[in-house]
Motif scaffolding. Structure first.
Motif, PDB file in Angstrom:
ATOM      1  N   LEU A 264       0.828  -1.207   0.000  1.00 37.37           N
ATOM      2  CA  LEU A 264       0.000   0.000   0.000  1.00 37.37           C
ATOM      3  C   LEU A 264       0.863   1.257   0.000  1.00 37.37           C
ATOM      4  CD1 LEU A 264      -2.759   1.370   0.133  1.00 37.37           C
ATOM      5  CD2 LEU A 264      -2.678   1.117   2.629  1.00 37.37           C
ATOM      6  N   LYS A 265       1.928   1.253   0.762  1.00 36.21           N
ATOM      7  CA  LYS A 265       2.811   2.421   0.803  1.00 36.21           C
ATOM      8  C   LYS A 265       3.443   2.693  -0.560  1.00 36.21           C
ATOM      9  CE  LYS A 265       4.020   2.173   5.736  1.00 36.21           C
ATOM     10  NZ  LYS A 265       5.076   1.849   6.723  1.00 36.21           N
ATOM     11  N   VAL A 266       3.963   1.645  -1.184  1.00 35.55           N
ATOM     12  CA  VAL A 266       4.620   1.821  -2.489  1.00 35.55           C
ATOM     13  C   VAL A 266       3.619   2.304  -3.539  1.00 35.55           C
ATOM     14  CG1 VAL A 266       5.762   0.605  -4.390  1.00 35.55           C
ATOM     15  CG2 VAL A 266       6.476   0.178  -2.039  1.00 35.55           C
ATOM     16  N   VAL A 267       2.466   1.666  -3.603  1.00 38.77           N
ATOM     17  CA  VAL A 267       1.464   2.055  -4.596  1.00 38.77           C
ATOM     18  C   VAL A 267       0.967   3.478  -4.341  1.00 38.77           C
ATOM     19  CG1 VAL A 267      -0.841   1.538  -5.507  1.00 38.77           C
ATOM     20  CG2 VAL A 267       0.774  -0.317  -5.100  1.00 38.77           C
ATOM     21  N   THR A 268       0.790   3.836  -3.082  1.00 37.95           N
ATOM     22  CA  THR A 268       0.376   5.207  -2.746  1.00 37.95           C
ATOM     23  C   THR A 268       1.404   6.221  -3.242  1.00 37.95           C
ATOM     24  OG1 THR A 268      -0.862   4.496  -0.787  1.00 37.95           O
ATOM     25  CG2 THR A 268      -0.147   6.794  -0.852  1.00 37.95           C
ATOM     26  N   ILE A 269       2.671   5.978  -2.963  1.00 38.17           N
ATOM     27  CA  ILE A 269       3.741   6.887  -3.408  1.00 38.17           C
ATOM     28  C   ILE A 269       3.743   7.015  -4.925  1.00 38.17           C
ATOM     29  CG2 ILE A 269       6.251   7.160  -3.561  1.00 38.17           C
ATOM     30  CD1 ILE A 269       6.360   5.756  -0.762  1.00 38.17           C
ATOM     31  N   PHE A 270       3.624   5.906  -5.612  1.00 40.56           N
ATOM     32  CA  PHE A 270       3.660   5.929  -7.070  1.00 40.56           C
ATOM     33  C   PHE A 270       2.466   6.680  -7.644  1.00 40.56           C
ATOM     34  CE2 PHE A 270       6.806   2.963  -9.171  1.00 40.56           C
ATOM     35  CZ  PHE A 270       7.717   3.035  -8.131  1.00 40.56           C
TER      36      PHE A 270
END
Length: 367
Positions: A264-270
């Motif tokens: 979730l963190k990675v997808v949110t940042i992207f």
């Protein structure tokens, strides 16, 4: 385990028709639909293979997560004599969809022309074995058939990747092939005709517009389908989670699959860097020069897993994620480093306690 299965495990990447062989066999066995000439299964079974479902007791895993209607349009195009052009941003699964369509319809996804600045007309039509040509002149034995010619003669699917990367004269070589369904070989005084089932699936990157813009004449020979980036975070999370698990299993990375929180963190940042806006729409964000695609997120996570397995205890840490993020975002060094620094200080730092570890790890690398 059979000898064949042991040998296949040595390959870094298997073509779709081998990777999903059991699913394809199950679909063909259960197929009661009308099978077009040259195809291995009905259009409805092709759709099931791409979108997921069941064939008897066999679960068919989805190969493309997105709008099913787009897949239906792609399959319907290939039933006719029209070629298919898949257009989209980097990371929208154009090549992946192209490969799996060819595997399901034809059983061979390997007849590929890779478009580059160095791709020539010979790669599209044919070339010669020059040793044989000098020794015996133009003969059928000296002819080296392109993947497109081979697909034509067999009634199969050829793939043309990144067609807009090719020079205009190379692209134009396709016009007569798509119109007349033949390739003329004047040196042998013959024409190679297309058998029923022949088609071409091409892909083009929207980031390449203006590099070698396709002519209107060539575009008219294709049915064009635009593949969008995932419209919502839930869809993108599903794609990333599925592909990371598949790649991790294939490479036997020896690291645990990232937890949902890390995904979730990675997808949110992207998504925030890609859109230029935080998810809550409260703050604008500068976008980096490079591509921030779903495919990049998948690559980042698998690389982070490799770090954890090779230099840690196999458990993905915030430091592993931070290293992957730094490499994914900061490509055009000066500009991207500033963009990333501003994102860390103005966005990530304010996200709360659950983000603090990742923020600190990213901050250390970016100093």
């Amino acid at each position: 385990m059979s000898t064949e299965q042991e040998q296949l495990q040595d390959y870094m990447r298997l073509p779709a028709e081998i990777l999903y062989r059991e699913e394809l066999e199950a679909l063909r066995k259960e197929d009661n639909g009308n099978i077009p000439a040259g195809w291995q299964m009905s259009p409805r079974s092709v759709l099931t293979f791409i979108a997921g479902g069941k064939a008897g007791n066999t679960v068919i895993t989805p190969k493309y997560i997105g709008n099913t209607r787009l897949i239906e349009m792609a399959v319907a195009t290939l039933v006719t004599d029209r070629a298919l052009l898949l257009i989209g941003e980097p990371g929208t699964a154009k090549s992946w969809l192209s490969e799996n369509l060819a595997a399901a319809i034809y059983g061979n996804s390997g007849l590929v022309v890779q478009g580059t600045a160095g791709t020539s007309e010979e790669h599209v039509r044919y070339s010669w074995n020059y040793a044989m040509l000098l020794a015996n002149g133009p003969t059928p034995e000296a002819l080296v058939k392109s993947p497109i010619m081979r697909a034509m003669e067999d009634g199969g699917i050829a793939r043309f990747e990144e067609i807009s990367r090719c020079a205009s004269e190379v692209q134009d070589a396709l016009i007569s092939i798509l119109s007349e369904k033949t390739i003329s070989v004047p040196e042998l005084g013959k024409e190679a005709g297309a058998r029923k089932g022949f088609s071409i699936i091409a892909t083009a990157n929207t980031r390449d517009r203006g590099v070698n813009e396709m002519s209107a004449a060539l575009k008219r020979r294709f049915n064009i389908i635009v593949l969008p980036a995932p419209t919502d975070i839930e869809t993108e999370l599903s794609i990333v989670k599925k592909r990371v698990a598949e790649i991790a299993s294939s490479y036997n990375l020896g690291a645990s699959v990232p937890a949902d929180e890390a995904l979730l963190k990675v997808v949110t940042i992207f998504r925030e860097l890609r859109s230029g806006m935080t998810l809550d729409k409260k703050e604008k964000v500068k976008t980096p020069a490079g591509v921030i695609s779903t495919a990049e997120a998948i690559s980042l996570l698998t690389n982070s897993m490799a770090l954890a397995a090779s230099f840690g205890d196999g458990e993905l840490t915030e430091r592993d994620l931070a290293a992957g993020l730094q490499g994914a975002v900061v490509k055009d060094d000066d500009k991207d480093k500033l963009v990333w620094k501003e994102y860390l200080d103005n966005v990530m730092k304010k996200k709360g306690a659950e983000w603090r570890g990742l923020y600190q790890a990213c901050k250390e690398l970016n100093e």
